[in-house]
Design a protein around this motif. Structure first.
Motif, PDB file in Angstrom:
ATOM      1  N   GLY A  71       0.826  -1.191   0.000  1.00 15.61           N
ATOM      2  CA  GLY A  71       0.000   0.000   0.000  1.00 15.61           C
ATOM      3  C   GLY A  71       0.866   1.250   0.000  1.00 15.61           C
ATOM      4  N   THR A  72       0.233   2.398  -0.080  1.00 14.65           N
ATOM      5  CA  THR A  72       0.960   3.663  -0.150  1.00 14.65           C
ATOM      6  C   THR A  72       1.289   4.162   1.251  1.00 14.65           C
ATOM      7  N   PRO A  73       2.566   4.232   1.618  1.00 16.87           N
ATOM      8  CA  PRO A  73       2.919   4.752   2.943  1.00 16.87           C
ATOM      9  C   PRO A  73       2.763   6.258   2.999  1.00 16.87           C
ATOM     10  N   ARG A  74       2.489   6.772   4.180  1.00 14.81           N
ATOM     11  CA  ARG A  74       2.361   8.214   4.390  1.00 14.81           C
ATOM     12  C   ARG A  74       3.607   8.705   5.114  1.00 14.81           C
ATOM     13  N   HIS A 150       8.837   3.274  10.991  1.00 16.08           N
ATOM     14  CA  HIS A 150       7.579   2.762  10.431  1.00 16.08           C
ATOM     15  C   HIS A 150       6.604   2.347  11.522  1.00 16.08           C
ATOM     16  N   LEU A 151       5.345   2.697  11.321  1.00 16.86           N
ATOM     17  CA  LEU A 151       4.236   2.185  12.114  1.00 16.86           C
ATOM     18  C   LEU A 151       3.110   1.808  11.160  1.00 16.86           C
ATOM     19  N   GLY A 152       2.532   0.626  11.360  1.00 20.62           N
ATOM     20  CA  GLY A 152       1.406   0.183  10.551  1.00 20.62           C
ATOM     21  C   GLY A 152       0.158   0.064  11.405  1.00 20.62           C
ATOM     22  N   ASN A 157     -12.500  -2.276   9.530  1.00 21.34           N
ATOM     23  CA  ASN A 157     -12.931  -2.674   8.186  1.00 21.34           C
ATOM     24  C   ASN A 157     -11.796  -3.290   7.371  1.00 21.34           C
ATOM     25  N   GLY A 158     -10.626  -3.461   7.988  1.00 23.26           N
ATOM     26  CA  GLY A 158      -9.496  -4.080   7.308  1.00 23.26           C
ATOM     27  C   GLY A 158      -8.568  -3.102   6.619  1.00 23.26           C
ATOM     28  N   GLU A 159      -8.920  -1.817   6.590  1.00 23.66           N
ATOM     29  CA  GLU A 159      -8.081  -0.822   5.923  1.00 23.66           C
ATOM     30  C   GLU A 159      -6.732  -0.703   6.617  1.00 23.66           C
ATOM     31  N   LEU A 160      -5.669  -0.702   5.820  1.00 28.68           N
ATOM     32  CA  LEU A 160      -4.313  -0.564   6.340  1.00 28.68           C
ATOM     33  C   LEU A 160      -3.809   0.861   6.135  1.00 28.68           C
ATOM     34  N   ARG A 161      -3.023   1.336   7.078  1.00 29.94           N
ATOM     35  CA  ARG A 161      -2.400   2.649   6.951  1.00 29.94           C
ATOM     36  C   ARG A 161      -0.970   2.551   7.472  1.00 29.94           C
ATOM     37  N   ASP A 162       0.005   2.799   6.594  1.00 29.96           N
ATOM     38  CA  ASP A 162       1.408   2.782   6.969  1.00 29.96           C
ATOM     39  C   ASP A 162       1.931   4.204   7.095  1.00 29.96           C
ATOM     40  N   LEU A 163       2.581   4.492   8.220  1.00 27.47           N
ATOM     41  CA  LEU A 163       3.197   5.794   8.450  1.00 27.47           C
ATOM     42  C   LEU A 163       4.710   5.636   8.505  1.00 27.47           C
ATOM     43  N   LEU A 164       5.412   6.564   7.896  1.00 19.83           N
ATOM     44  CA  LEU A 164       6.873   6.629   7.956  1.00 19.83           C
ATOM     45  C   LEU A 164       7.246   7.975   8.563  1.00 19.83           C
ATOM     46  N   LEU A 289      -1.583  11.867  16.658  1.00 19.81           N
ATOM     47  CA  LEU A 289      -1.403  10.639  15.880  1.00 19.81           C
ATOM     48  C   LEU A 289      -2.662  10.303  15.106  1.00 19.81           C
ATOM     49  N   HIS A 290      -3.818  10.416  15.748  1.00 18.42           N
ATOM     50  CA  HIS A 290      -5.075  10.118  15.057  1.00 18.42           C
ATOM     51  C   HIS A 290      -5.313  11.093  13.911  1.00 18.42           C
ATOM     52  N   ALA A 291      -4.975  12.364  14.106  1.00 20.25           N
ATOM     53  CA  ALA A 291      -5.163  13.356  13.044  1.00 20.25           C
ATOM     54  C   ALA A 291      -4.296  13.027  11.831  1.00 20.25           C
ATOM     55  N   ILE A 292      -3.067  12.539  12.071  1.00 25.07           N
ATOM     56  CA  ILE A 292      -2.190  12.144  10.969  1.00 25.07           C
ATOM     57  C   ILE A 292      -2.789  10.962  10.216  1.00 25.07           C
ATOM     58  N   LEU A 293      -3.283   9.979  10.967  1.00 26.74           N
ATOM     59  CA  LEU A 293      -3.859   8.776  10.347  1.00 26.74           C
ATOM     60  C   LEU A 293      -5.134   9.085   9.574  1.00 26.74           C
ATOM     61  N   ASP A 294      -5.884  10.059  10.061  1.00 24.27           N
ATOM     62  CA  ASP A 294      -7.212  10.329   9.497  1.00 24.27           C
ATOM     63  C   ASP A 294      -7.187  11.309   8.331  1.00 24.27           C
ATOM     64  N   LEU A 295      -6.011  11.783   7.938  1.00 26.22           N
ATOM     65  CA  LEU A 295      -5.921  12.700   6.803  1.00 26.22           C
ATOM     66  C   LEU A 295      -6.275  11.985   5.505  1.00 26.22           C
ATOM     67  N   PRO A 296      -6.906  12.690   4.565  1.00 26.92           N
ATOM     68  CA  PRO A 296      -7.102  12.085   3.241  1.00 26.92           C
ATOM     69  C   PRO A 296      -5.769  11.948   2.523  1.00 26.92           C
ATOM     70  N   ASP A 297      -5.699  11.028   1.598  1.00 30.37           N
ATOM     71  CA  ASP A 297      -4.458  10.827   0.853  1.00 30.37           C
ATOM     72  C   ASP A 297      -4.134  12.059   0.027  1.00 30.37           C
TER      73      ASP A 297
END
Length: 323
Positions: A71-74, A150-152, A157-164, A289-297
């Protein structure tokens, strides 16, 4: 990390052989081998030692290709002056994940750089008779790219989000703010080019100290430089060491400078125990942390996934138990 293999994406023995060999000395890229010895064998279920294709240390560009395969890392740019609390912020996030395991609906799922996270966070743990202390200053070096942590995360709902998370020295950003093309700012230019979100740190201790005028000038230079590179990417402003009060007019001048970003979300964080319960306020860290994860791509880091490298990654597969 010391390189022993001639393949540009292989870090044996810290990781598995990217060509699939159980014994790296049989691989054509191993120093001393001039020809392919044969087809890479499949992994034996009874193998005594199986390594994974990452080292658990801070990640580099070849590791990004591995992360991007699912997937696309952020990329999260932690930007600020020297000693602004950036490493402490990262360490606190990791320790809070160890405690809570989630940031609201985002559950911690994986990390390919646990050892690097531990190196940052270990200083803030109780270790026997040793009290917690702040992480050491991130060493400045003449590098082209920073270390990436890295944090995944996974949602229900199964959605993955990778942060760098970028772990870079403040000196990079100070040089970059003063002169974009400075020789020592190459790493900061890489961060500015590839970041999906910028987190700008305002150090309340510096802004309230004896050199507050100098601290304000440096911070405003960084803010102006980030604005020139923003390209509609989201900006967060973190007031670090927020238990220390600064003059209202100085705070207003920083906030006014940030208005040129457009919409800016602010967080006030501190690792010092605060009243009324004499406890560290965890919520601002988890909210950030939640705000970073919840941003649109927005944009994404470009991983140069050549066909032969993708094939090599499949050859490195060792079974479900090692995913």
């Amino acid at each position: 990390m010391e390189r022993k293999c001639k393949h540009r994406d292989c870090y044996v023995p810290e990781t598995s052989c990217v060509m699939g060999w159980q014994e790296p000395t049989q691989c054509e890229y191993w120093p001393g081998n001039t020809e392919v010895v044969g087809e890479a064998p499949t992994a034996s279920p009874n193998a005594e030692r199986v390594t994974v294709p990452w080292s658990s240390g801070a990640m580099g560009l070849s590791d990004i290709e591995f992360i991007a395969a699912r997937g696309t890392p952020r990329v999260v740019a932690i930007v600020g002056p020297h000693d602004a609390g950036k490493s402490t912020f990262l360490a606190t996030l990791f320790l809070l994940l160890l405690r809570h395991g989630a940031a609201e609906s985002y559950l911690f799922a994986s990390s390919c750089s646990l050892l690097a996270w531990e190196h940052v966070a270990v200083h803030m743990k109780w270790l026997g008779s040793e009290p917690p202390k702040f992480p050491p200053h991130t060493t400045a070096f003449q590098g082209r790219t920073p270390g990436l942590l890295h944090l995944g995360f996974r949602r229900e709902n199964g959605e993955l989000r990778d942060l760098l998370f970028v772990d870079a020295p403040g000196e990079w950003f100070q040089q970059w703010a003063f002169n974009r093309e400075a020789p020592g700012a190459e790493g900061a230019r890489w961060v500015a080019a590839h970041a999906d979100v910028f987190i700008v740190f305002a150090d309340c201790a510096a802004l309230a100290g004896e050199k507050r005028g100098e601290a304000r000038v440096i911070l405003k230079q960084i803010i102006d430089r980030v604005r020139s590179e923003q390209n509609n990417r989201p900006i967060f402003l973190v007031w670090s060491k927020s238990d220390i009060k600064i003059k209202p007019e100085l705070r207003s001048s920083i906030e006014e400078a940030c208005q040129r970003f457009g919409r800016v979300t602010e967080f006030h964080v501190s690792v010092m125990p605060l009243q009324p319960n004499n406890e560290v306020h965890e919520k601002p860290f988890l909210d950030a942390l939640h705000a970073i994860l919840d941003l649109p791509d927005t944009q994404s880091i470009t991983a140069n996934l050549q066909a032969d490298i993708v094939t090599d990654r499949f050859l490195s597969y060792r079974g479900v138990a090692n995913v």
